[in-house]
Design a protein around this motif. Structure first.
Motif, PDB file in Angstrom:
ATOM      1  N   PRO A 145       0.827  -1.212   0.000  1.00  0.00           N
ATOM      2  CA  PRO A 145       0.000   0.000   0.000  1.00  0.00           C
ATOM      3  C   PRO A 145       0.855   1.254   0.000  1.00  0.00           C
ATOM      4  O   PRO A 145       2.003   1.254   0.455  1.00  0.00           O
ATOM      5  N   LEU A 146       0.285   2.349  -0.486  1.00  0.00           N
ATOM      6  CA  LEU A 146       1.069   3.566  -0.697  1.00  0.00           C
ATOM      7  C   LEU A 146       0.238   4.800  -0.373  1.00  0.00           C
ATOM      8  O   LEU A 146      -0.920   4.905  -0.771  1.00  0.00           O
ATOM      9  N   SER A 147       0.850   5.719   0.341  1.00  0.00           N
ATOM     10  CA  SER A 147       0.260   7.035   0.602  1.00  0.00           C
ATOM     11  C   SER A 147       0.970   8.074  -0.256  1.00  0.00           C
ATOM     12  O   SER A 147       2.171   7.959  -0.513  1.00  0.00           O
ATOM     13  N   VAL A 148       0.230   9.079  -0.693  1.00  0.00           N
ATOM     14  CA  VAL A 148       0.820  10.206  -1.416  1.00  0.00           C
ATOM     15  C   VAL A 148       0.685  11.447  -0.545  1.00  0.00           C
ATOM     16  O   VAL A 148      -0.405  11.737  -0.030  1.00  0.00           O
ATOM     17  N   VAL A 149       1.792  12.164  -0.369  1.00  0.00           N
ATOM     18  CA  VAL A 149       1.793  13.400   0.414  1.00  0.00           C
ATOM     19  C   VAL A 149       1.965  14.582  -0.532  1.00  0.00           C
ATOM     20  O   VAL A 149       2.892  14.602  -1.359  1.00  0.00           O
ATOM     21  N   VAL A 150       1.076  15.559  -0.405  1.00  0.00           N
ATOM     22  CA  VAL A 150       1.112  16.759  -1.246  1.00  0.00           C
ATOM     23  C   VAL A 150       1.232  17.992  -0.347  1.00  0.00           C
ATOM     24  O   VAL A 150       0.243  18.422   0.245  1.00  0.00           O
ATOM     25  N   PRO A 151       2.420  18.573  -0.197  1.00  0.00           N
ATOM     26  CA  PRO A 151       2.521  19.847   0.520  1.00  0.00           C
ATOM     27  C   PRO A 151       1.851  20.937  -0.306  1.00  0.00           C
ATOM     28  O   PRO A 151       2.072  21.030  -1.522  1.00  0.00           O
ATOM     29  N   ALA A 152       1.031  21.759   0.324  1.00  0.00           N
ATOM     30  CA  ALA A 152       0.274  22.765  -0.430  1.00  0.00           C
ATOM     31  C   ALA A 152       0.115  24.038   0.396  1.00  0.00           C
ATOM     32  O   ALA A 152      -0.259  23.979   1.569  1.00  0.00           O
ATOM     33  N   ARG A 153       0.384  25.146  -0.239  1.00  0.00           N
ATOM     34  CA  ARG A 153       0.176  26.459   0.410  1.00  0.00           C
ATOM     35  C   ARG A 153      -0.611  27.350  -0.545  1.00  0.00           C
ATOM     36  O   ARG A 153      -0.144  27.665  -1.646  1.00  0.00           O
ATOM     37  N   ASN A 154      -1.818  27.697  -0.134  1.00  0.00           N
ATOM     38  CA  ASN A 154      -2.705  28.535  -0.954  1.00  0.00           C
ATOM     39  C   ASN A 154      -2.919  27.936  -2.351  1.00  0.00           C
ATOM     40  O   ASN A 154      -2.700  28.585  -3.381  1.00  0.00           O
ATOM     41  N   GLU A 155      -3.361  26.687  -2.375  1.00  0.00           N
ATOM     42  CA  GLU A 155      -3.600  25.976  -3.636  1.00  0.00           C
ATOM     43  C   GLU A 155      -5.092  25.676  -3.820  1.00  0.00           C
ATOM     44  O   GLU A 155      -5.457  24.666  -4.423  1.00  0.00           O
ATOM     45  N   ALA A 156      -5.957  26.551  -3.312  1.00  0.00           N
ATOM     46  CA  ALA A 156      -7.398  26.304  -3.369  1.00  0.00           C
ATOM     47  C   ALA A 156      -7.926  26.152  -4.800  1.00  0.00           C
ATOM     48  O   ALA A 156      -8.866  25.400  -5.054  1.00  0.00           O
ATOM     49  N   GLU A 157      -7.304  26.845  -5.746  1.00  0.00           N
ATOM     50  CA  GLU A 157      -7.804  26.805  -7.120  1.00  0.00           C
ATOM     51  C   GLU A 157      -7.600  25.443  -7.785  1.00  0.00           C
ATOM     52  O   GLU A 157      -8.363  25.061  -8.677  1.00  0.00           O
TER      53      GLU A 157
END
Length: 383
Positions: free
Chosen positions: A5-17
């Protein structure tokens, strides 16, 4: 072969769009079991919209790539974690499956190697690759050592210790390498990034140079091996050094004659937060083989075991071509002054670890900021 199994991590800052589309796109891939979006101090609805799209939202108030990655790795359900950027529209995400397919038991990190026809990668060419090749020869063949897209087995490293800044991706790579696992690359295609100005590169260079200098100081690829009859001698003599090296990512192995005792259990608990540290019975000392990538070993032993253990093991390692420092003797209280301290290390960052271990073992606590040792080589020369 069993699918891991695998998790994906997405760091995001002000990516609401864009975050909803990113999450849905990732979850449509049959190799993705979970998407963790780390809202890194956003002032928009990034976290809320990520959750709507099916992601696990995590909030990290402290800005910085490393802080976001740390939070994501901690929150992930699975040990195999892919870290990607939020601007996935620039990539052919289907190629990411090549990284997943490259996993094997001896591999700890799969780097996504991509090229940009508009960017000649000045930071990689002029700083990262030369610095990595100088400090870690086994990684010198990597084409994209500082790529921010990769797949890592987080169980191999103390991911809670990675740096909080832009150098976090390099830190993860170096820690996996120091743990003795293999680092490989997989081609994930071509992309086109927006042009970056000189100021951007200047700031990156300053961060990366600081990280590389710290790596040199921590000696992360030098394994620390300790031999002792009594766990008490280790607790009092070198718990701080063991913790400091393990915290940095180095391999640490402690062999104890009283493994299973209250004192040994306290030591093992103190080192438990760092996967590269282990405590074993002294009876297994002859089975020690270096696990690190560069065959560099430093030996510590208590005075009664100097000639029967440290020298024998050191001699065997020399015959095997292992590079290491002269064994250091832990300096327990010695009224006769048989072993005079001639080495010292600052333990300030791990004083609480040592004090807690001593307390758990029922021994007097100490707040001394330094641990001192006696070099076996120097003592023999004096004799």
């Amino acid at each position: 072969m069993t699918r891991l199994p695998l998790s994906v991590v997405v760091p995001a800052r002000n990516e609401a769009e864009t975050i909803e589309a990113v999450v849905r796109h990732l979850l449509s891939m049959d190799w993705v079991d979970e998407v963790v979006v780390v809202d890194n101090a956003s002032d928009d609805d990034t976290a809320k919209l990520a959750a709507v799209a099916g992601a696990k939202p995590v909030y990290e108030a402290q800005p910085g790539m490393g802080h976001a990655v740390r939070a994501g790795l901690a929150a992930a359900t699975h040990d195999w974690v892919m870290k990607v950027d939020a601007d996935l529209e620039k990539f052919n995400v289907k190629l990411f499956s090549e990284m997943v397919a490259a996993r094997e038991s001896h591999i700890g990190l799969v780097k996504g190697d991509w090229t940009d026809p508009k960017d000649n990668m000045p930071m990689t060419r002029l700083l990262v690759k030369p610095g990595i090749a100088w400090l870690f020869p086994g990684l010198s063949g990597l084409r994209s050592p500082n790529t921010g897209i990769y797949l890592v087995n987080r169980s191999l490293i103390a991911h809670q210790e990675i740096v909080g800044n832009y150098a976090a991706d390099l830190d993860i790579m170096v820690r996996v390498y120091a743990a003795g696992a293999e680092v490989i690359e997989v081609d994930i295609g071509r992309i086109e990034h927006d042009m970056r100005d000189v100021g951007h590169y200047n700031k990156m260079a300053e961060t990366i140079m600081g990280f590389l200098l710290d790596c040199k100081d921590t000696r992360i690829t030098e394994e620390l091996v300790v031999f002792a009859d009594k766990a008490r001698d280790v607790l009092e003599g070198c718990t701080g050094l063991c913790a400091l090296r393990a915290k940095s990512g180095a391999l640490v192995t402690v062999y104890l004659g009283d493994a299973g005792s209250k004192e040994a259990d306290a030591l093992q608990a103190a080192l438990a937060p760092w996967p590269t540290a282990r405590v074993l019975p002294l009876s297994e000392k002859d089975e020690f083989e270096p696990k690190g990538p560069e065959n560099r070993v430093q030996i510590i032993t208590t005075a009664p075991l100097v000639h029967t253990v440290a020298e024998d093991v050191a001699a065997r390692l020399v015959l095997q071509g292992v590079v290491g420092n002269a064994p250091l003797v832990i300096v327990p209280p010695d009224d006769q002054g048989a072993y005079v301290a001639d080495h010292g290390f600052d333990m300030t960052p791990v004083l609480d670890v040592k004090s807690s271990a001593l307390r758990d073992a029922g021994l007097p606590e100490t707040r001394q900021p330094r641990e001192v040792f006696s070099s076996l080589e120097n003592q023999e020369n004096k004799a």
